[in-house]
Design a protein around this motif. Structure first.
Motif, PDB file in Angstrom:
ATOM      1  N   PRO A 196       0.831  -1.210   0.000  1.00  0.00           N
ATOM      2  CA  PRO A 196       0.000   0.000   0.000  1.00  0.00           C
ATOM      3  C   PRO A 196       0.861   1.254   0.000  1.00  0.00           C
ATOM      4  O   PRO A 196       1.970   1.264   0.543  1.00  0.00           O
ATOM      5  CB  PRO A 196      -0.796  -0.133   1.310  1.00  0.00           C
ATOM      6  CG  PRO A 196       0.059  -0.976   2.194  1.00  0.00           C
ATOM      7  CD  PRO A 196       0.793  -1.928   1.288  1.00  0.00           C
ATOM      8  N   LEU A 197       0.341   2.304  -0.641  1.00  0.00           N
ATOM      9  CA  LEU A 197       1.063   3.573  -0.642  1.00  0.00           C
ATOM     10  C   LEU A 197       1.056   4.209   0.733  1.00  0.00           C
ATOM     11  O   LEU A 197       1.981   4.922   1.113  1.00  0.00           O
ATOM     12  CB  LEU A 197       0.429   4.528  -1.659  1.00  0.00           C
ATOM     13  CG  LEU A 197       0.674   4.193  -3.136  1.00  0.00           C
ATOM     14  CD1 LEU A 197      -0.162   5.099  -4.032  1.00  0.00           C
ATOM     15  CD2 LEU A 197       2.152   4.329  -3.477  1.00  0.00           C
ATOM     16  N   ARG A 198       0.006   3.964   1.482  1.00  0.00           N
ATOM     17  CA  ARG A 198      -0.098   4.528   2.834  1.00  0.00           C
ATOM     18  C   ARG A 198      -0.547   3.427   3.782  1.00  0.00           C
ATOM     19  O   ARG A 198      -1.387   2.600   3.441  1.00  0.00           O
ATOM     20  CB  ARG A 198      -1.103   5.685   2.870  1.00  0.00           C
ATOM     21  CG  ARG A 198      -0.717   6.853   1.965  1.00  0.00           C
ATOM     22  CD  ARG A 198      -1.796   7.910   1.943  1.00  0.00           C
ATOM     23  NE  ARG A 198      -1.496   8.959   0.973  1.00  0.00           N
ATOM     24  CZ  ARG A 198      -1.797   8.878  -0.317  1.00  0.00           C
ATOM     25  NH1 ARG A 198      -2.415   7.795  -0.775  1.00  0.00           N
ATOM     26  NH2 ARG A 198      -1.486   9.855  -1.152  1.00  0.00           N
ATOM     27  N   GLY A 199      -0.006   3.482   5.000  1.00  0.00           N
ATOM     28  CA  GLY A 199      -0.399   2.506   6.000  1.00  0.00           C
ATOM     29  C   GLY A 199       0.157   1.130   5.676  1.00  0.00           C
ATOM     30  O   GLY A 199       1.056   0.958   4.847  1.00  0.00           O
ATOM     31  N   ASP A 200      -0.375   0.130   6.354  1.00  0.00           N
ATOM     32  CA  ASP A 200       0.129  -1.234   6.172  1.00  0.00           C
ATOM     33  C   ASP A 200      -0.996  -2.243   5.971  1.00  0.00           C
ATOM     34  O   ASP A 200      -0.835  -3.429   6.243  1.00  0.00           O
ATOM     35  CB  ASP A 200       0.968  -1.639   7.390  1.00  0.00           C
ATOM     36  CG  ASP A 200       0.201  -1.490   8.701  1.00  0.00           C
ATOM     37  OD1 ASP A 200      -0.987  -1.110   8.667  1.00  0.00           O
ATOM     38  OD2 ASP A 200       0.787  -1.761   9.759  1.00  0.00           O
ATOM     39  N   ARG A 201      -2.148  -1.768   5.488  1.00  0.00           N
ATOM     40  CA  ARG A 201      -3.268  -2.676   5.244  1.00  0.00           C
ATOM     41  C   ARG A 201      -3.061  -3.409   3.923  1.00  0.00           C
ATOM     42  O   ARG A 201      -3.168  -2.819   2.851  1.00  0.00           O
ATOM     43  CB  ARG A 201      -4.595  -1.914   5.224  1.00  0.00           C
ATOM     44  CG  ARG A 201      -5.064  -1.429   6.576  1.00  0.00           C
ATOM     45  CD  ARG A 201      -6.449  -0.810   6.464  1.00  0.00           C
ATOM     46  NE  ARG A 201      -7.392  -1.718   5.825  1.00  0.00           N
ATOM     47  CZ  ARG A 201      -8.619  -1.359   5.456  1.00  0.00           C
ATOM     48  NH1 ARG A 201      -9.029  -0.107   5.644  1.00  0.00           N
ATOM     49  NH2 ARG A 201      -9.432  -2.227   4.892  1.00  0.00           N
ATOM     50  N   ASN A 202      -2.792  -4.708   3.991  1.00  0.00           N
ATOM     51  CA  ASN A 202      -2.536  -5.471   2.777  1.00  0.00           C
ATOM     52  C   ASN A 202      -3.782  -5.658   1.934  1.00  0.00           C
ATOM     53  O   ASN A 202      -3.680  -5.930   0.732  1.00  0.00           O
ATOM     54  CB  ASN A 202      -1.948  -6.836   3.144  1.00  0.00           C
ATOM     55  CG  ASN A 202      -0.523  -6.719   3.660  1.00  0.00           C
ATOM     56  OD1 ASN A 202       0.213  -5.826   3.253  1.00  0.00           O
ATOM     57  ND2 ASN A 202      -0.139  -7.592   4.560  1.00  0.00           N
ATOM     58  N   ASP A 203      -4.967  -5.529   2.543  1.00  0.00           N
ATOM     59  CA  ASP A 203      -6.185  -5.740   1.763  1.00  0.00           C
ATOM     60  C   ASP A 203      -6.458  -4.587   0.801  1.00  0.00           C
ATOM     61  O   ASP A 203      -7.371  -4.666  -0.020  1.00  0.00           O
ATOM     62  CB  ASP A 203      -7.394  -5.977   2.670  1.00  0.00           C
ATOM     63  CG  ASP A 203      -7.643  -4.805   3.620  1.00  0.00           C
ATOM     64  OD1 ASP A 203      -6.759  -3.943   3.754  1.00  0.00           O
ATOM     65  OD2 ASP A 203      -8.718  -4.770   4.240  1.00  0.00           O
ATOM     66  N   THR A 204      -5.674  -3.513   0.891  1.00  0.00           N
ATOM     67  CA  THR A 204      -5.830  -2.414  -0.058  1.00  0.00           C
ATOM     68  C   THR A 204      -4.952  -2.600  -1.288  1.00  0.00           C
ATOM     69  O   THR A 204      -5.018  -1.805  -2.220  1.00  0.00           O
ATOM     70  CB  THR A 204      -5.482  -1.068   0.602  1.00  0.00           C
ATOM     71  OG1 THR A 204      -4.101  -1.075   0.999  1.00  0.00           O
ATOM     72  CG2 THR A 204      -6.349  -0.813   1.813  1.00  0.00           C
ATOM     73  N   THR A 205      -4.125  -3.638  -1.310  1.00  0.00           N
ATOM     74  CA  THR A 205      -3.294  -3.927  -2.469  1.00  0.00           C
ATOM     75  C   THR A 205      -3.998  -4.947  -3.355  1.00  0.00           C
ATOM     76  O   THR A 205      -4.881  -5.689  -2.906  1.00  0.00           O
ATOM     77  CB  THR A 205      -1.935  -4.493  -2.046  1.00  0.00           C
ATOM     78  OG1 THR A 205      -2.131  -5.787  -1.447  1.00  0.00           O
ATOM     79  CG2 THR A 205      -1.249  -3.572  -1.049  1.00  0.00           C
ATOM     80  N   LEU A 206      -3.598  -4.991  -4.615  1.00  0.00           N
ATOM     81  CA  LEU A 206      -4.203  -5.969  -5.518  1.00  0.00           C
ATOM     82  C   LEU A 206      -3.881  -7.390  -5.059  1.00  0.00           C
ATOM     83  O   LEU A 206      -4.758  -8.265  -5.063  1.00  0.00           O
ATOM     84  CB  LEU A 206      -3.712  -5.747  -6.947  1.00  0.00           C
ATOM     85  CG  LEU A 206      -4.354  -6.663  -7.991  1.00  0.00           C
ATOM     86  CD1 LEU A 206      -5.854  -6.435  -8.079  1.00  0.00           C
ATOM     87  CD2 LEU A 206      -3.697  -6.469  -9.357  1.00  0.00           C
TER      88      LEU A 206
END
Length: 864
Positions: free
Chosen positions: A285-295
């Protein structure tokens, strides 16, 4: 570090090993502890939050810093050091301290580094952990890279250009995320500086590590030539040899599960460079560390660690062969047409553990008893998976046929290992009763001895009359008879005193001493035989390592396909059509991640492009209208399609994309001495120099990092250049606030204007997020500033200045803007119903007249 004057023998050992492993933290086994000294002790005390003390003094009279951890807790502390980027040399006692003359002999038995860790405790999660080795030619034209994951045995090489800025190298590092980079001596300072900026662990290789690569690899893989591996580049071969040598040196073993290597080509996959991987949030992710926001995080519905690794590799290298893509799409479609079968398959897949890494630990010799039980459980699920998919076709059938048979392996493990074994086999208690008759006989001696001691205790109580008499055991004194002070006068003369305690005395007798010796010898024999049996079992299972690695790859692929199908069903995705040429037609396309987070529902949009038709779409309008989300959704749909996944749309026809380029956002490279605008221009140069007619380009606000005039000139020149590449050009989405550019639609044949619809009224605006043809001259920046919370005084002043600027522009005959759809609240002509209501006076109506009036209005509405 250490004074050259004489040290104690133990400290001399520490000094010797530190000189041999200067870049490692030395874990020195001292009895029941791993101890660290000097600077190592200070580092460990700080990083592990443990107490630092001192051990005697050096010849200068200074206390020697000391920090230690219990040997049985090394699996807790060692991983923490590796995750922090340190290398640890583990030094063990290699002789029995009881038999040692003088200082105990010690030796480093392994070196654990971030890129060569194989222990389960050091490796969190299923993600591949690569060691990367780098080697360039003398003329600095090409660079060979080798990637080795010793936990799974995956080993491949890549050849990339040696170029200023190292953009190709940055892409490889971003894509594979090596945890440690091995470099030869004498590489250039600018390359060292670049590698250091990646925040990876950088390891300079010893002299001779990067030479004679062919000899090293042919010997390691028992072949006469490397022709069968399809690798001829000297740089790739030397990089691969260096990686393998380094891994063997750190692990102190031949690593037999690494059975070969391969080459990954650039032209067999869509290229996603480091900038695109970041901008599209493919992996991180560009911000934070939430992997669910990445493809990757969004697509990762896999049930096995192997499937997760296959998916990560696939999503960073989408296919470019329509045949291979359709082969994978057929497999996904097989599951989507059979949701019950899909559910059953995923249930079975969830029973598989990380077979690939367990196979690596078996080959290495450090698999635990619990690893083997987990492997047995997984192997028991293989026949179930095969039976569940007996009617599979195409790719699924191919993968199933590549899974070897493991008849009897699971039964062998279950017959050998107890149901709940300890984590470490060297402490005993691992081998099941009935597996070895010799072990059972020795265990009976121990068991019968304990029964004999219980009978002796009862006999002595009756003989002496001491009802509280107790026979006990400890590690120091062995077995003893314990008598309280009150009963000492009843002790027989035949008892031999062993120890006085606060509450009484401890005794022994010849018969007890003899039985204790027999039992102690039996306990030692039990432990030794258990260790031997377990290690023999590992040796036998090592024969199945290649088969386990093959099964892992096939199960991982099936798992990924099932995950794609599950996502496609739940998300109402459609199978894309992959066609020759450069057509890009998407109906009702959606951003796969954003669509689930938008309040009020996501607004889908159409896209129609090709390199010879609508090649360049100029997008104008407000920052918050949805331009960036739309652009990213188009790129992600193309990437998902070429990985073999269904896509979030009602229809998609996609001409193969060879590379996705992105230039979005603004950032400085202060460490590299580059401004925001310089970074923008470097990224733009990479795009313009490498794009082809099959590429997809996303450009967001080109030229905004400099003056308005310069920025406009650059933006226009870029558009003309992209359009002018022969009779065709790369498909390009071009978002801009330079509204002067919209006139290019009439000048350049393959340019079209689009904007996002906005609904306005007297008090507010609403972003409708619908892409429509035409251009707009409004950016609604003041409205966005209002939403962001900019003070009202600033907003009022900005509105005044905007009106002045627009008035001046209109009076000077400035550029005319147009749109093909105006969604404003202009007053429409009144309807007949509205005119009747406006003319009526309710105060002058009787109840009957009011009822008749309502009937009249109703009739008018029905007539309409």
């Amino acid at each position: 570090m250490v004074s050259p004057k004489k040290l104690t023998p133990a400290m001399e050992q520490v000094k010797t090993f530190k000189e041999k492993y200067p870049d490692c933290i030395l874990f020195m086994r001292m009895g029941d502890f791993y101890e660290t000294f000097f600077e190592d002790a200070e580092i460990c005390a700080r990083e592990l939050d443990i107490v630092q003390t001192s051990r005697s003094k050096d010849p200068e009279g200074n206390p020697i810093p000391l920090a230690g951890i219990p040997y049985h807790a090394v699996d807790l502390y060692l991983p923490r050091m590796i995750r922090k980027g340190y290398k640890v040399a583990v030094c063990e006692q290699v002789e029995d301290p009881k038999l040692a003359k003088g200082v105990v002999k010690r030796d480093v038995v392994r070196v654990v580094t971030p890129g060569t860790a194989i222990d389960a405790d050091v490796i969190p999660g299923p993600t591949a952990r690569y060691l990367m080795a780098l080697c360039s030619d003398a003329k600095k034209t090409v660079m060979g890279l080798a990637f080795l994951d010793i936990s799974t045995g995956e080993f491949f090489v890549r050849e990339i250009p040696f170029e200023p800025g190292f953009s190709a190298l940055a892409t490889e590092i971003e894509q594979y995320n090596p945890l440690e980079i091995l470099v030869p001596q004498g590489i250039s300072a600018d390359l060292i500086s670049f590698l250091a900026s990646t925040c990876k662990v950088l390891t300079p290789g010893r002299s001779g590590l990067f030479v004679d690569g062919t000899a090293e690899l042919t010997a390691a893989f028992c072949v006469s030539s490397l022709d069968g591996f399809d690798v001829s580049s000297a740089e790739c071969i030397n990089a691969a040899a260096a990686a393998l040598r380094y891994a063997k040196e750190t692990q102190k073993t031949s690593l037999p599960h690494i059975r070969g290597f391969s080459r990954k080509y650039a032209n067999d996959a869509m290229i996603l460079d480091a900038i695109t991987l970041r901008n599209l949030e493919i992996l991180n992710p560009l911000r934070g560390d939430r992997n669910d926001t990445t493809l990757f995080g969004f697509l990762n519905r896999t049930k096995t660690p192997m499937g997760s690794r296959v998916l990560r590799s696939t999503i960073t290298r989408p296919l470019t062969s329509p045949e291979k893509i359709n082969h994978r799409l057929d497999a996904v479609g097989f599951f989507t047409r059979r949701p019950v079968l899909l559910s059953g398959t995923r249930t079975i897949l969830s029973r598989f553990t990380d077979i690939e890494r367990i196979a690596g630990r078996i080959a290495y010799g450090n698999a635990s008893p619990r690893d083997l039980l987990a492997l047995a459980s997984s192997l028991a699920a293989v026949p179930e998976l095969t039976a569940e998919l007996c009617g599979a076709e195409g790719l699924l059938k191919d993968e199933l046929e590549q899974i070897p048979s493991f008849d009897g392996v699971a039964d062998l493990i279950l017959s050998a290992i107890v149901d709940e074994p300890p984590l470490v086999y060297k402490n005993g208690g691992v081998i099941r009763e009935g597996y070895s008759s010799d072990l059972d006989q020795i265990r009976n001696i121990v068991t019968n001895g304990r029964d004999w001691i219980a009978e002796l205790q009862q006999t002595e109580r009756e003989r002496t009359g001491i009802r509280s008499l107790k026979i006990a055991y400890n590690n120091v004194f062995g077995y003893y008879i314990e008598i309280t002070k009150a009963n000492l006068h009843l002790v027989p003369d035949t008892y031999e005193r062993k120890q006085t305690t606060a509450n009484g005395e401890r005794f022994t007798i010849p018969a007890l001493r003899e039985r204790e010796a027999v039992m102690a010898q039996a306990d030692d024999r039990v432990l030794a035989l258990e260790i031997s049996l377990f290690e023999s079992l590992l040796t036998h299972l090592s024969e199945f390592v290649p088969a386990l690695q093959q099964a892992s790859r096939s199960i991982g692929t099936i798992d990924m396909i099932a995950a794609f199908a599950d996502l496609s069903l739940s998300g109402n995705y459609v199978r894309p059509e992959l066609v020759p040429g450069t057509e890009l037609l998407i109906r009702d396309g959606r951003h796969p991640i954003v669509e689930n987070t938008v309040p009020g529902g996501y607004v889908p949009n159409d896209t129609e492009m090709s390199s010879i038709g609508q090649q360049i779409l100029i997008l104008t309008g407000a920052n918050m209208a949805g331009k960036s989300t739309y652009m990213r959704s188009v790129a992600l749909i193309c990437i998902m399609a070429q990985t073999g996944c269904f896509v979030p749309a009602s229809f998609a026809r996609i001409g193969i994309v060879d590379r996705v380029f992105t230039r979005v956002g603004a950032s400085d490279d202060l460490a590299g001495g580059q401004s925001t605008f310089m970074v923008e221009m470097l990224e733009l140069a990479n795009i313009l120099n490498n794009a082809t007619d099959q590429s997809l380009i996303l450009l967001d606000e080109i030229g905004r990092g400099t003056s308005t005039v310069d920025g406009y000139a650059i933006a226009r020149a870029v558009l003309e250049y992209l359009h002018g590449k022969g009779g065709a050009g790369p498909r390009t989405l071009f978002a801009t606030h330079f509204h002067q550019l919209i006139g290019m639609e009439s000048e350049l044949r393959r340019v079209r204007n689009y904007h996002f619809a906005v609904k306005e009224d007297q008090h507010d605006i609403t972003f409708l997020r619908k892409l429509i043809p035409g251009a707009t001259d409004r950016s609604y920046g003041i409205h966005v500033a209002k939403i962001a919370g900019v003070p009202k005084k600033v907003l009022v002043r900005a509105s005044d200045l905007l009106r002045e600027a627009l008035t001046q522009d209109a009076s000077s005959g400035g550029t005319k803007y147009y749109t093909q759809m105006l969604l404003t609240d202009a007053e429409p002509a009144p309807s007949a119903v509205e005119e009747r209501i406006r003319d009526a006076d309710p105060n002058m109506m009787t109840p009957m007249q009011a009822l008749m009036f309502i009937n009249e209005l109703k009739a008018l509405l029905e007539k309409k």
